[in-house]
Design an enzyme around this catalytic site. Sequence first.
Site, PDB file in Angstrom:
ATOM      1  N   GLY A  53       0.826  -1.189   0.000  1.00  0.00           N
ATOM      2  CA  GLY A  53       0.000   0.000   0.000  1.00  0.00           C
ATOM      3  C   GLY A  53       0.866   1.246   0.000  1.00  0.00           C
ATOM      4  N   CYS A  54       0.269   2.371  -0.363  1.00  0.00           N
ATOM      5  CA  CYS A  54       1.048   3.605  -0.463  1.00  0.00           C
ATOM      6  C   CYS A  54       1.511   4.093   0.909  1.00  0.00           C
ATOM      7  CB  CYS A  54       0.246   4.685  -1.194  1.00  0.00           C
ATOM      8  SG  CYS A  54      -1.421   4.964  -0.543  1.00  0.00           S
ATOM      9  N   TYR A  55       0.604   4.175   1.877  1.00  0.00           N
ATOM     10  CA  TYR A  55       1.007   4.592   3.220  1.00  0.00           C
ATOM     11  C   TYR A  55       2.023   3.627   3.841  1.00  0.00           C
ATOM     12  CZ  TYR A  55      -2.941   7.938   3.413  1.00  0.00           C
ATOM     13  OH  TYR A  55      -3.817   8.967   3.192  1.00  0.00           O
ATOM     14  N   THR A  90       4.216   1.857   2.421  1.00  0.00           N
ATOM     15  CA  THR A  90       5.524   1.996   1.782  1.00  0.00           C
ATOM     16  C   THR A  90       6.361   3.048   2.493  1.00  0.00           C
ATOM     17  OG1 THR A  90       4.693   1.283  -0.377  1.00  0.00           O
ATOM     18  CG2 THR A  90       6.688   2.612  -0.372  1.00  0.00           C
TER      19      THR A  90
END
Length: 308
Positions: free
Chosen positions: A115-117, A119
């Site tokens: 997921g972006c967060y 990462t």
Amino acid sequence: MTKTVFIDGGAGTTGLEIADRLAGRADLSILTLPDDRRKDARARAEAINDADFVTLCLPDDAAREAVSLIANDRTRVVDASTAHRTADGWTYGFAELDPEQQDRIAVARFVSNPGCYPTGFLALVRPLVRAGMIPADWPVSVNAASGYSGGGKAMIAEYESATERAFRPYGLSLAHKHSPEMQRHSGLSHAPIFAPAVVDTYRGMVVEVPLPLYALPGRPSVDAVADILAQAYADSRVVTVAPGEIAAVNIEENAGSDRMTLRVCGNAATGQARLIATLDNLGKGAGGAAVQNLNIMAGLDPTAGLVL
């Protein structure tokens, strides 16, 4: 030899980002379906089984269903949904997570895209937990803000039609779907207190972890924290550790790229630090990471097609 990639869910935000990075490549080519057959189960199953690699840009249940359609022992998968990020039998697709992680991805059949967060969070926290600087049972918190494209087409349409585009904290129940992923892959005993928000920018992301250095075992210095992160990413072409002496951080610093920048800002007198990651929620936080994983799995330059 050219390898084929089928993007299941290619009309979505992440699917389009992946296609942009694969466009014009001679080493990886995209298998496509006509628009009127994109939701045809038989056509999708045929494409999935014809491809060397499949990227799943789908809701969680649809991603699980897509995996069930694989009827061979050859097709390899990168799943960009949340469905398999903590699932047994899946390799976590954050190549910089640990020194051996890229090698694990290279031989994996099933890879879950981060997921972006998570990462940004894992890039900051995992090396410090691994080094013992942050104890596994430490009560970690993470504050983060993302561009509204992170919510997909529905949020994009809603945000861009709104008369007021305020800063919007969300996940207030502390049950965000990224929390298990953050806990498992950081090595922490407890999920962090995760405080995400959406802001009025299309793409870009800031992820911040505050640390009371004075309370940590050994009372590490700001420089000691920065040194561990610098060593962890010394060989990376994607993750950079920049000087922490900066007046402010721009959420769009890495927008439109597949880079991630880390900083350790702090105050030696108070023994406090703010660990900050900036990345593009659609780049290293989604489509860029998926292409990086495809490259690694195909035995290609990991950064081919990326914007660095």
